[in-house]
Design a protein around this motif. Structure first.
Motif, PDB file in Angstrom:
ATOM      1  N   ASP A 171       0.827  -1.217   0.000  1.00  0.00           N
ATOM      2  CA  ASP A 171       0.000   0.000   0.000  1.00  0.00           C
ATOM      3  C   ASP A 171       0.855   1.259   0.000  1.00  0.00           C
ATOM      4  O   ASP A 171       0.482   2.281  -0.563  1.00  0.00           O
ATOM      5  CB  ASP A 171      -0.914   0.032   1.236  1.00  0.00           C
ATOM      6  N   GLU A 292     -16.523  -3.341   4.593  1.00  0.00           N
ATOM      7  CA  GLU A 292     -15.534  -2.797   3.665  1.00  0.00           C
ATOM      8  C   GLU A 292     -16.092  -2.739   2.249  1.00  0.00           C
ATOM      9  O   GLU A 292     -15.769  -1.822   1.484  1.00  0.00           O
ATOM     10  CB  GLU A 292     -14.243  -3.617   3.690  1.00  0.00           C
ATOM     11  N   TYR A 295     -17.891   0.368   2.007  1.00  0.00           N
ATOM     12  CA  TYR A 295     -16.919   1.468   1.937  1.00  0.00           C
ATOM     13  C   TYR A 295     -16.371   1.606   0.513  1.00  0.00           C
ATOM     14  O   TYR A 295     -16.269   2.708  -0.032  1.00  0.00           O
ATOM     15  CB  TYR A 295     -15.793   1.203   2.931  1.00  0.00           C
ATOM     16  N   ASN A 299     -17.006   4.728  -2.441  1.00  0.00           N
ATOM     17  CA  ASN A 299     -15.908   5.497  -3.032  1.00  0.00           C
ATOM     18  C   ASN A 299     -15.780   5.283  -4.537  1.00  0.00           C
ATOM     19  O   ASN A 299     -14.811   5.716  -5.145  1.00  0.00           O
ATOM     20  CB  ASN A 299     -14.583   5.140  -2.350  1.00  0.00           C
ATOM     21  N   LYS A 372      -7.106   3.415  -7.712  1.00  0.00           N
ATOM     22  CA  LYS A 372      -7.257   3.978  -6.375  1.00  0.00           C
ATOM     23  C   LYS A 372      -6.489   3.217  -5.294  1.00  0.00           C
ATOM     24  O   LYS A 372      -6.537   3.593  -4.122  1.00  0.00           O
ATOM     25  CB  LYS A 372      -8.750   3.979  -6.001  1.00  0.00           C
ATOM     26  N   ASP A 375      -4.440   5.031  -2.627  1.00  0.00           N
ATOM     27  CA  ASP A 375      -5.013   6.262  -2.086  1.00  0.00           C
ATOM     28  C   ASP A 375      -5.405   6.169  -0.612  1.00  0.00           C
ATOM     29  O   ASP A 375      -5.230   7.115   0.152  1.00  0.00           O
ATOM     30  CB  ASP A 375      -6.260   6.675  -2.880  1.00  0.00           C
ATOM     31  N   THR A 376      -5.972   5.030  -0.226  1.00  0.00           N
ATOM     32  CA  THR A 376      -6.630   4.931   1.074  1.00  0.00           C
ATOM     33  C   THR A 376      -5.752   5.319   2.263  1.00  0.00           C
ATOM     34  O   THR A 376      -6.222   6.038   3.157  1.00  0.00           O
ATOM     35  CB  THR A 376      -7.201   3.517   1.270  1.00  0.00           C
ATOM     36  N   LEU A 379      -5.866   8.992   3.421  1.00  0.00           N
ATOM     37  CA  LEU A 379      -7.097   9.609   3.914  1.00  0.00           C
ATOM     38  C   LEU A 379      -7.029   9.889   5.417  1.00  0.00           C
ATOM     39  O   LEU A 379      -7.853  10.625   5.951  1.00  0.00           O
ATOM     40  CB  LEU A 379      -8.300   8.694   3.629  1.00  0.00           C
ATOM     41  N   THR A 443      -9.212  -2.525   9.245  1.00  0.00           N
ATOM     42  CA  THR A 443      -9.173  -1.069   9.326  1.00  0.00           C
ATOM     43  C   THR A 443     -10.218  -0.616  10.329  1.00  0.00           C
ATOM     44  O   THR A 443     -11.355  -1.094  10.291  1.00  0.00           O
ATOM     45  CB  THR A 443      -9.476  -0.432   7.955  1.00  0.00           C
TER      46      THR A 443
END
Length: 534
Positions: A171, A292, A295, A299, A372, A375-376, A379, A443
């Motif tokens: 990540d 998730e 979520y 997005n 993406k 990206d997370t 945030l 998360t």
């Protein structure tokens, strides 16, 4: 789900000039020695550079900086250009009885980059960013010799220019380095095919006080207890990694991500287990739990045909199948290779998905995921601005316990939120699969902008990590130990295992000069040595 208004800022970021940065304690003698080695330009003591190198990017790090609690800031930041300079500066710092902390991209989230509170010796941060080249590619063996300070994108650009890839994409890929991956036993999104960094790294060079470790790139060895394995995950406690020999692969002809849905997360787990034991050697098999999945879909980007990740026709089909749309689980499976090979594997996976009650929805969502995927993590700063404390914890278990640890961890987290009287959410995905088990990546986010936010975070982190210990998990799969996870090490590897690690560190570094306090320390679960409750 957590009652936060994302349009309102409640925790503004302080201006850097308002921070009270402790003065550098670098002595004239050590400064002179370091300047003689590196040159004046690469021996930096300004406040901004020192504070940037004082922390990683854990949520506790971000919270502390915002409130001006900087802890023990490095006295100097060094930027060596080559192996010889690293050897010279390591010896100079140890001779001065200083503390030396290697620094790659600064993306660490387990407090592996900061000096211990109350450290009275001079603290030196060594930024490896100038060691950023692919030095050599052995095209016959599929090996590359690469300097440790190279960032992920720069490394892949250099390899791609010659038709190769390492295939390691954590990540933090954009802002992390090869040396950091090795020092923390990193794992990437495509590890199902390419392996973890422990599989990829075949040899390395590490500078130690007074000597240099050279491990040749061998496919395997029976040379006693593996020294390579000792260095992997050592987090700077044994020396400074300067370069590594790694497995590299020719860029595949075809690469695609297919998206699937399952009626429940448990069905998705079973499907991933079946995929791993099949003839389909996929490069990624990922499935998200129900929360998730919501979520992810929230997005999604709008396009002409797909409102988010799922269009109305697919939702209607799910309802017809009797699925509860609040429980559906989204999955991504990645394929690489020749056109015929990808077609064959896709067919195998399609049949397995169907056998477990799932359905395929094509490549569109996978393309969006690819756009993406990095990206997370970024945030969290935006969330903190709005009083939302977010973090991640990951673990591995044998397949037999995969569903149980998910269920029990979610339950333990929400019980703690109820006890504390705050709103919070926890979600999870299976991220890496192995023959005997898998990594699940949790998360969590907590709505707490009060002065007790860090204490609330500690409670949440502690209950999640303890659940891992209670239900057959490990302390971490790929983020490392640092100070945040070390209180659970005796439960994870037994007191005798911690004894072995302590003796290793003491034997290599009797002066306790190399990133002391990491991996093994005397804190308690959920409270690092830098926490207010330590």
């Amino acid at each position: 789900m957590v009652g936060v208004d994302v349009t309102k800022t409640v925790q503004p970021i302080p201006d850097f000039d308002t921070l009270n940065v402790p003065a550098s304690q670098l002595s004239d003698d050590l400064r002179a020695a370091l300047v003689a080695i590196l040159g004046e330009r690469y021996v930096q003591t300004d406040d901004m550079t020192r504070v940037v190198h004082a922390f990683g990017k854990g949520v506790r790090d971000l919270m502390r900086v915002r409130r001006g609690d900087l802890g023990r800031v490095p006295d100097v930041v060094l930027y060596p250009a080559d192996q010889a300079q690293v050897e010279a500066l390591v010896d100079a710092v140890v001779a001065a009885d200083g503390v030396l902390i290697p620094f790659g991209g600064g993306s660490n989230i387990v407090a592996a980059l900061e000096a211990e509170p109350g450290e009275t010796r001079q603290v030196v941060s060594v930024n490896l960013g100038r060691l950023n080249k692919v030095l050599e590619i052995d095209e016959v063996s599929g090996l590359a010799h690469i300097q440790a300070g190279v960032f992920g994108p720069d490394m892949e650009d250099q390899l791609k220019a010659r038709g190769w890839t390492m295939g390691h994409h954590p990540d933090s890929f954009v802002w992390s380095t090869l040396g950091g991956w090795i020092a923390t036993r990193s794992s990437g999104m495509q590890s199902d095919k390419y392996g973890d960094i422990a599989d990829i790294c075949r040899g390395l060079t590490m500078v130690m006080p007074g000597q240099v470790l050279e491990l040749r790139p061998l496919p395997s060895s029976s040379s006693g207890p593996s020294v390579r394995e000792m260095v992997l995950g050592s987090e700077g406690r044994l020396g400074v990694i300067t370069s590594a020999w790694v497995n590299v692969h020719r860029i595949p002809e075809v690469r695609e991500l297919q998206a699937y849905f399952f009626p429940t997360y448990e069905a998705g787990l079973k499907a991933c287990e079946a995929i791993v034991s099949s003839d389909a050697a996929v490069m990624m098999a990922r499935v998200s739990d129900a929360v998730e999945t919501r979520y992810i879909m929230a997005n999604g980007k709008k396009s002409g045909k797909v409102s988010s990740y799922v269009n109305k026709a697919i939702q209607k089909l799910m309802v017809q199948k009797g699925w509860d749309l609040e429980q559906i689980a989204m999955s991504f499976v990645g394929f690489e290779g020749s056109t015929s090979h990808v077609r064959y594997e896709r067919g195998l996976v399609g049949r397995i998905v169907k056998e477990h009650g799932g359905m395929g929805v094509g490549k569109g969502p996978g393309t969006l995921y690819d756009q993406k995927k990095y990206d997370t993590p970024y945030l969290r700063d935006f969330m903190l601005d709005r009083g939302l404390v977010c973090d991640v914890s990951e673990t591995t278990t044998p397949w037999a316990y995969a569903a149980e640890i998910h269920t029990k961890t979610v339950a333990a987290f929400h019980a703690k939120m109820d006890e504390l009287g705050v709103q919070g959410v926890l979600f999870c995905h299976l991220s890496h699969s192995y023959h005997s088990g898998a990594c699940q990546y949790f998360t969590f986010a907590i709505n707490d902008s009060s002065e007790n936010a860090e204490r609330t975070y500690d409670e949440a982190k502690r209950v999640v990590q303890q659940s891992f210990m209670d239900f057959h998990g490990t302390v971490s799969h790929h983020h490392g130990v640092g100070e945040e996870h070390s209180p659970w090490m005796e439960q994870d590897i037994s007191p005798a295992g911690v004894f072995i690690q302590r003796k290793l560190f003491e034997g290599v570094d009797p002066g306790n000069n190399l990133n002391p306090g990491k991996i093994v320390h005397d804190g308690r679960p959920g409270i690092s040595s830098n926490s207010p409750d330590a």
